[in-house]
Design an enzyme around this catalytic site. Structure first.
Site, PDB file in Angstrom:
ATOM      1  N   GLU A 174      -8.669  10.361  16.132  1.00 39.93           N
ATOM      2  CA  GLU A 174      -7.768  10.164  17.257  1.00 39.93           C
ATOM      3  C   GLU A 174      -6.654  11.207  17.218  1.00 39.93           C
ATOM      4  OE1 GLU A 174      -6.608   6.056  17.339  1.00 39.93           O
ATOM      5  OE2 GLU A 174      -8.690   5.401  17.204  1.00 39.93           O
ATOM      6  N   CYS A 193       2.026   5.448  15.150  1.00 36.28           N
ATOM      7  CA  CYS A 193       1.820   5.867  13.757  1.00 36.28           C
ATOM      8  C   CYS A 193       1.122   4.787  12.955  1.00 36.28           C
ATOM      9  CB  CYS A 193       3.167   6.021  13.045  1.00 36.28           C
ATOM     10  SG  CYS A 193       3.966   7.515  13.392  1.00 36.28           S
ATOM     11  N   CYS A 240      -2.609   3.926   1.285  1.00 40.41           N
ATOM     12  CA  CYS A 240      -1.266   3.340   1.344  1.00 40.41           C
ATOM     13  C   CYS A 240      -1.400   1.943   1.955  1.00 40.41           C
ATOM     14  CB  CYS A 240      -0.331   4.211   2.191  1.00 40.41           C
ATOM     15  SG  CYS A 240      -0.184   5.883   1.544  1.00 40.41           S
ATOM     16  N   CYS A 244      -1.011   1.268   5.899  1.00 39.11           N
ATOM     17  CA  CYS A 244      -1.587   2.236   6.834  1.00 39.11           C
ATOM     18  C   CYS A 244      -3.028   1.860   7.182  1.00 39.11           C
ATOM     19  CB  CYS A 244      -1.536   3.630   6.209  1.00 39.11           C
ATOM     20  SG  CYS A 244      -2.430   4.881   7.166  1.00 39.11           S
ATOM     21  N   CYS A 291      -8.922   8.348   5.094  1.00 40.63           N
ATOM     22  CA  CYS A 291      -8.004   8.851   4.067  1.00 40.63           C
ATOM     23  C   CYS A 291      -8.306   8.119   2.772  1.00 40.63           C
ATOM     24  CB  CYS A 291      -6.552   8.623   4.483  1.00 40.63           C
ATOM     25  SG  CYS A 291      -5.367   9.328   3.300  1.00 40.63           S
ATOM     26  N   CYS A 321       0.039  14.915  17.830  1.00 43.35           N
ATOM     27  CA  CYS A 321      -0.172  14.372  16.492  1.00 43.35           C
ATOM     28  C   CYS A 321      -1.650  14.573  16.145  1.00 43.35           C
ATOM     29  CB  CYS A 321       0.215  12.897  16.511  1.00 43.35           C
ATOM     30  SG  CYS A 321       0.048  12.108  14.925  1.00 43.35           S
TER      31      CYS A 321
END
Ligand code: SAH
Ligand code: SF4
Length: 370
Positions: A96, A345, A120, A123, A116, A109
């Site tokens: 995205e 975010c 975290c 996230c 990933c 962005c």
């Protein structure tokens, strides 16, 4: 990206690589200048249209090369003007990319990985695991697609994309070479011509790669800190076990000291209710950052279905901000944008399969119960 072919994809090649490519064909280096402008400034992906090159060269290029960008599978516009593209990179894999207009400014962005590996706890990208690194063509391809959406336009004051932040899916410093190639294209005058101050790489703190980055580029740096001490940060960002705060801030100072101009680092701090949002955390943060040229960006936590974390009340975040301001820092609160289309975010997930077995992850996963 949509299908694997033998042809070399010129989309992700920065100027130096294109020059080497044309020289290997026995052509002059300035062909690189021409093709950069065709691809990135005019959005052309068909060699036939590149009329300042001879027919023979165009035919040759069509045989051995291609300009292949991601395929747009979804293009959504939020009530607040935020625009989100879901781009398909190969079978079943998509990422995205989000464009956030704000007055004169348009911030894109961009994602660097499919998923990933750093996990975290707050996230949603991290929660989905890791599939693979994006190629340089797939990274710059996101900028290419977004810019093409506004064509035709003349480069000038109304540029739709004035800033790029490597804050989409993935940890950019774990895909170092491809991210550097793509950022070079963003800053290249013959391509997107975005100033180095307006290209920002955000990292959760891969310390040795921050030093390497300083050797090859001078983009702006954002550090995902999220906590004022190691104990808390390790719970939120497991990578902190490997590279604790003191090392991270020292690397940030080294990076800033190499820059030719006076620039501040951005410290990102996702504020999570009951975790890191207390006045005492703000005071501790103010003490920790003393002496580091920085501005602080407070990001109210953006919820997603698999998470139990919550966004704090706005007045708690404002109070946090006030403590930092009174301690002499520039601290801003990032307004959640595009959350009606899941473009805020940490809400970016794309669509992919987790290829990591948990035991193979970069470092062990730490689960936190708020
Ligand atoms: N991997 C890089 C860049 C991508 S994340 C990094 O971690 O810096 C971009 C920013 O969004 C980071 O500061 C990240 O910590 C933050 N973020 C991630 N999940 C979030 C969430 N659910 N709510 C608010 N911010 C989040
Ligand atoms: Fe990865 Fe950044 Fe998400 Fe952490 S916050 S899991 S490093 S994308």
């Amino acid at each position: 990206m949509t299908s694997a072919t033998e042809k070399v994809n010129l989309l992700g090649m920065p100027k130096a690589k294109l020059e080497a490519f044309f020289e290997s064909l026995g052509e002059k280096k300035f062909r690189a200048t021409q093709i950069l402008q065709w691809i990135h400034q005019r959005g052309v992906d068909d060699f036939d249209q590149m009329t300042n090159m001879s027919r023979v060269l165009r035919e040759k290029l069509s045989e051995i090369a291609e300009i292949r960008g991601p395929e747009v599978v979804l293009d959504e516009l939020s009530k607040d003007g935020t625009r989100k593209w879901v781009m398909r990179m190969d079978n079943g894999n998509s990422v995205e990319t989000v464009l956030i207009p704000d007055g004169e400014r348009g911030t894109l962005c961009v994602s660097s990985q499919i998923g990933c590996s750093l996990d975290c706890t707050f996230c949603s990208t991290g929660k989905r695991g890791f599939n693979r690194n994006l190629t340089a063509a797939e990274i710059i391809g996101q900028v290419w697609v977004a810019r093409k959406a506004f064509m035709p336009f003349e480069p000038g004051p109304e540029r739709p994309i004035t800033n790029v932040v490597m804050m989409g899916m993935g940890e950019p410093l774990l895909n170092f070479d491809n991210v550097v190639d793509a950022m070079n294209l963003m800053m290249e005058d013959l391509a997107y011509g975005i100033s180095k101050r307006r290209v920002t790489l955000s990292t959760s703190g891969v310390v040795p790669a921050i030093d390497r980055l300083g050797e090859v580029t001078d983009v702006s740096l954002a550090i995902s800190l999220h906590a004022p001490n190691d104990e808390l940060r390790t719970q939120l960002v497991p990578l902190n076990k490997k590279y604790p705060i003191a090392e991270l801030l020292a690397a940030t100072k080294r990076y800033l000291s190499r820059l030719p101009d006076k620039r501040k680092a951005t410290i990102e701090y996702t504020v999570i209710e009951g975790m890191n949002d207390k006045p005492q955390h703000a005071r501790e943060l103010a003490g920790l950052l003393r002496g580091l040229p920085c501005k602080i960006n407070l990001i109210p936590f953006n919820p997603f279905p698999e998470s139990d974390f919550r966004r704090p009340a706005m007045n708690a975040t404002r109070h946090f901000q006030k403590i930092l301001n009174e301690a002499g820092y520039v601290a801003t609160i990032r307004t959640p944008r595009g959350d009606d289309i899941d473009a805020a975010c940490g809400q970016l997930v794309g669509n992919f399969e987790d290829r990591t077995r948990r035991s193979q992850r970069y470092i062990p996963v730490h689960q936190v119960t708020p």
